[in-house]
Motif scaffolding. Sequence first.
Motif, PDB file in Angstrom:
ATOM      1  N   LEU A   1      22.723 -21.702 -26.294  1.00 36.02           N
ATOM      2  CA  LEU A   1      22.755 -20.729 -25.205  1.00 36.02           C
ATOM      3  C   LEU A   1      22.710 -19.310 -25.757  1.00 36.02           C
ATOM      4  CD1 LEU A   1      23.043 -20.010 -22.215  1.00 36.02           C
ATOM      5  CD2 LEU A   1      25.533 -20.150 -22.516  1.00 36.02           C
ATOM      6  N   ARG A   2      23.473 -19.057 -26.805  1.00 40.54           N
ATOM      7  CA  ARG A   2      23.478 -17.724 -27.408  1.00 40.54           C
ATOM      8  C   ARG A   2      22.073 -17.344 -27.861  1.00 40.54           C
ATOM      9  NH1 ARG A   2      22.708 -16.285 -32.290  1.00 40.54           N
ATOM     10  NH2 ARG A   2      23.474 -14.330 -33.163  1.00 40.54           N
ATOM     11  N   ASP A   3      21.388 -18.240 -28.531  1.00 37.45           N
ATOM     12  CA  ASP A   3      20.037 -17.931 -29.016  1.00 37.45           C
ATOM     13  C   ASP A   3      19.097 -17.600 -27.859  1.00 37.45           C
ATOM     14  OD1 ASP A   3      20.913 -18.366 -31.581  1.00 37.45           O
ATOM     15  OD2 ASP A   3      20.001 -20.354 -31.780  1.00 37.45           O
ATOM     16  N   ALA A   4      19.224 -18.327 -26.745  1.00 30.75           N
ATOM     17  CA  ALA A   4      18.354 -18.080 -25.590  1.00 30.75           C
ATOM     18  C   ALA A   4      18.667 -16.739 -24.946  1.00 30.75           C
ATOM     19  CB  ALA A   4      18.506 -19.212 -24.570  1.00 30.75           C
ATOM     20  N   VAL A   5      19.945 -16.415 -24.795  1.00 30.88           N
ATOM     21  CA  VAL A   5      20.331 -15.136 -24.190  1.00 30.88           C
ATOM     22  C   VAL A   5      19.881 -13.975 -25.077  1.00 30.88           C
ATOM     23  CG1 VAL A   5      22.298 -13.688 -23.527  1.00 30.88           C
ATOM     24  CG2 VAL A   5      22.246 -16.101 -22.864  1.00 30.88           C
ATOM     25  N   VAL A   6      20.084 -14.111 -26.396  1.00 27.85           N
ATOM     26  CA  VAL A   6      19.667 -13.051 -27.323  1.00 27.85           C
ATOM     27  C   VAL A   6      18.152 -12.877 -27.290  1.00 27.85           C
ATOM     28  CG1 VAL A   6      19.494 -12.412 -29.765  1.00 27.85           C
ATOM     29  CG2 VAL A   6      21.668 -13.222 -28.838  1.00 27.85           C
ATOM     30  N   ALA A   7      17.405 -13.984 -27.237  1.00 30.87           N
ATOM     31  CA  ALA A   7      15.946 -13.901 -27.205  1.00 30.87           C
ATOM     32  C   ALA A   7      15.457 -13.168 -25.961  1.00 30.87           C
ATOM     33  CB  ALA A   7      15.342 -15.302 -27.269  1.00 30.87           C
ATOM     34  N   VAL A   8      16.043 -13.471 -24.810  1.00 30.56           N
ATOM     35  CA  VAL A   8      15.659 -12.791 -23.572  1.00 30.56           C
ATOM     36  C   VAL A   8      16.044 -11.323 -23.648  1.00 30.56           C
ATOM     37  CG1 VAL A   8      16.151 -12.617 -21.101  1.00 30.56           C
ATOM     38  CG2 VAL A   8      15.677 -14.850 -22.127  1.00 30.56           C
ATOM     39  N   ALA A   9      17.248 -11.031 -24.139  1.00 26.46           N
ATOM     40  CA  ALA A   9      17.700  -9.641 -24.240  1.00 26.46           C
ATOM     41  C   ALA A   9      16.810  -8.835 -25.180  1.00 26.46           C
ATOM     42  CB  ALA A   9      19.154  -9.596 -24.708  1.00 26.46           C
ATOM     43  N   GLN A  10      16.422  -9.424 -26.304  1.00 29.31           N
ATOM     44  CA  GLN A  10      15.559  -8.705 -27.236  1.00 29.31           C
ATOM     45  C   GLN A  10      14.181  -8.451 -26.640  1.00 29.31           C
ATOM     46  OE1 GLN A  10      15.588 -10.941 -30.926  1.00 29.31           O
ATOM     47  NE2 GLN A  10      17.348  -9.818 -31.699  1.00 29.31           N
ATOM     48  N   GLN A  11      13.649  -9.418 -25.909  1.00 28.33           N
ATOM     49  CA  GLN A  11      12.347  -9.202 -25.280  1.00 28.33           C
ATOM     50  C   GLN A  11      12.415  -8.075 -24.258  1.00 28.33           C
ATOM     51  OE1 GLN A  11      10.423 -12.782 -23.851  1.00 28.33           O
ATOM     52  NE2 GLN A  11       8.944 -11.633 -22.607  1.00 28.33           N
ATOM     53  N   LEU A  12      13.499  -8.046 -23.478  1.00 30.55           N
ATOM     54  CA  LEU A  12      13.662  -6.992 -22.479  1.00 30.55           C
ATOM     55  C   LEU A  12      13.873  -5.636 -23.141  1.00 30.55           C
ATOM     56  CD1 LEU A  12      16.029  -8.830 -19.965  1.00 30.55           C
ATOM     57  CD2 LEU A  12      13.578  -8.382 -19.669  1.00 30.55           C
ATOM     58  N   ALA A  13      14.666  -5.604 -24.214  1.00 35.58           N
ATOM     59  CA  ALA A  13      14.928  -4.336 -24.900  1.00 35.58           C
ATOM     60  C   ALA A  13      13.659  -3.794 -25.542  1.00 35.58           C
ATOM     61  CB  ALA A  13      16.016  -4.540 -25.955  1.00 35.58           C
ATOM     62  N   GLN A  14      12.907  -4.658 -26.203  1.00 33.05           N
ATOM     63  CA  GLN A  14      11.673  -4.202 -26.836  1.00 33.05           C
ATOM     64  C   GLN A  14      10.644  -3.761 -25.801  1.00 33.05           C
ATOM     65  OE1 GLN A  14      10.176  -6.847 -29.882  1.00 33.05           O
ATOM     66  NE2 GLN A  14      12.219  -7.191 -30.712  1.00 33.05           N
ATOM     67  N   ALA A  15      10.669  -4.394 -24.629  1.00 30.67           N
ATOM     68  CA  ALA A  15       9.751  -3.967 -23.562  1.00 30.67           C
ATOM     69  C   ALA A  15      10.042  -2.524 -23.144  1.00 30.67           C
ATOM     70  CB  ALA A  15       9.873  -4.906 -22.361  1.00 30.67           C
ATOM     71  N   ILE A  16      11.313  -2.134 -23.157  1.00 31.98           N
ATOM     72  CA  ILE A  16      11.666  -0.749 -22.827  1.00 31.98           C
ATOM     73  C   ILE A  16      11.046   0.212 -23.833  1.00 31.98           C
ATOM     74  CG2 ILE A  16      13.604   0.876 -22.806  1.00 31.98           C
ATOM     75  CD1 ILE A  16      15.279  -1.285 -21.455  1.00 31.98           C
ATOM     76  N   VAL A  17      11.118  -0.114 -25.121  1.00 28.84           N
ATOM     77  CA  VAL A  17      10.530   0.752 -26.136  1.00 28.84           C
ATOM     78  C   VAL A  17       9.007   0.778 -26.008  1.00 28.84           C
ATOM     79  CG1 VAL A  17      10.215   1.082 -28.614  1.00 28.84           C
ATOM     80  CG2 VAL A  17      12.447   0.425 -27.732  1.00 28.84           C
ATOM     81  N   ARG A  18       8.407  -0.383 -25.786  1.00 29.03           N
ATOM     82  CA  ARG A  18       6.949  -0.443 -25.652  1.00 29.03           C
ATOM     83  C   ARG A  18       6.464   0.390 -24.453  1.00 29.03           C
ATOM     84  NH1 ARG A  18       4.646  -4.231 -28.885  1.00 29.03           N
ATOM     85  NH2 ARG A  18       6.048  -5.743 -29.871  1.00 29.03           N
ATOM     86  N   ASP A  19       7.341   0.554 -23.459  1.00 24.21           N
ATOM     87  CA  ASP A  19       6.999   1.327 -22.274  1.00 24.21           C
ATOM     88  C   ASP A  19       7.630   2.714 -22.319  1.00 24.21           C
ATOM     89  OD1 ASP A  19       5.696   1.670 -19.833  1.00 24.21           O
ATOM     90  OD2 ASP A  19       7.388   0.913 -18.662  1.00 24.21           O
ATOM     91  N   GLY A  20       8.033   3.137 -23.502  1.00 21.65           N
ATOM     92  CA  GLY A  20       8.658   4.446 -23.634  1.00 21.65           C
ATOM     93  C   GLY A  20       7.761   5.543 -23.091  1.00 21.65           C
ATOM     94  N   GLU A  21       8.361   6.544 -22.510  1.00 21.54           N
ATOM     95  CA  GLU A  21       7.598   7.613 -21.862  1.00 21.54           C
ATOM     96  C   GLU A  21       6.625   8.251 -22.853  1.00 21.54           C
ATOM     97  OE1 GLU A  21      11.004   8.791 -18.571  1.00 21.54           O
ATOM     98  OE2 GLU A  21      10.890   9.915 -20.443  1.00 21.54           O
ATOM     99  N   GLY A  22       5.344   8.059 -22.585  1.00 21.04           N
ATOM    100  CA  GLY A  22       4.302   8.632 -23.424  1.00 21.04           C
ATOM    101  C   GLY A  22       4.061   7.904 -24.731  1.00 21.04           C
TER     102      GLY A  22
END
Length: 415
Positions: free
Chosen positions: A263-284
């Motif tokens: 469960l921990r691995d799955a939660v961390v994987a989802v959290a990392q994907q969401l966090a990296q998506a924020i950076v990939r969509d960083g303003e400009g």
Amino acid sequence: MPVNLQAPDPQQLHAVPGLRIGVAMAGVRKPNRRDLVVFALDEGAAVAGVFTRNRFCAAPVQLCREHLRQRPSGQGIRALVVNTGNANAGTGADGLARARRTCAAVAGLMGLQQGQVLPFSTGVIMETLPVERIEAGLPAALADLAPAHWFEAAQGIMTTDTLPKAASRQIVIDGHTVTVTGISKGAGMIRPDMATMLGYIATDAAIDPALLQPLLDDAAAQSFNRITIDGDTSTNDSFMLMATRRAAHAPITSLASAAGRALRDAVVAVAQQLAQAIVRDGEGATKFITIQVQGGRDEAECRLAAYAVAHSPLVKTAFFASDPNLGRILAAVGYAGIADLDQGLIDLFLDDVHVVHQGGRHPGYREEDGQRVMKQSEITVRVHLHRADGDGAEATVWTCDLSHDYVSINADYRS
């Protein structure tokens, strides 16, 4: 344009049994856009949260902390309500009263107690929350409640994001399928501890409620607390983990068990994907940059160096220009605050290119090799401190470049 990021496929976002989501147009700041989201949890669910460390935190953050303190292990929380367009931060006692009024409105419509509702806001700071618009929009949001509305919710919490952000995983525990699905928002004012970000992950795993907070803390440490866009820590950052506990497997009573690790691995994987998506969509943003610092005496000093590089406007603008002015990276490591740092030990790599050896330009480094890497949309910067025997400690931070568009977007943010 976001860096190698696409909108999620709604068909790939698995519903979490025991959770329904409703989205509506409340006109909080702009008409004709989804800006109000309600998560409705079945009885028996548990909720954990981590929030901004900004001392000037928003009214909804204050109220979330209060409501969670009143309920051990987050049990009894039955609804989360999110508005975009207005942060309800820097609004004093009136803002707190309006956040309470939002909770009361949800509670009244759902037959709950006010303390069973957690409020969240994101948007412009220091403007009065139009709570009457939220109250007017709530019946439509509740009428829209459905298990599959993750994609709509991802749209409903956006501010300057260009794309909705969502991720989903399914694992098997004791022969039973367990789902982990989440959404996030954020594109600017991002420097977690926490970041202007909101993140919501839900699972139906049958986990002991007392384990939910340590699981969330671990996930945050490996995801949202490893990203930065501009070094600003928001007033409203919130990252929530909801467990409906509906899955049929044996209860998870230890995160060290096989089921707990899965469960921990799955939660961390989802959290990392969401966090990296924020950076990939960083303003400009035009580039996604991974900063790896290795060979430290402990992880803390590796983080210091990684964040110094990731925050440096000179480094970030050099990446935007594809200019291998890589001495700026060494300068950032030097002022990171690492005690007794020996510059004569440091190695620096840009992807596969060895740029610096023992604190000086590598004899084989060529400017054209550095520029080749700098032109890529995804780049890894690796710094080895050589301050420990063996491999030593390490830390990774994800960031982006700093472009002209970042200034334009934030100059026009309130228009």
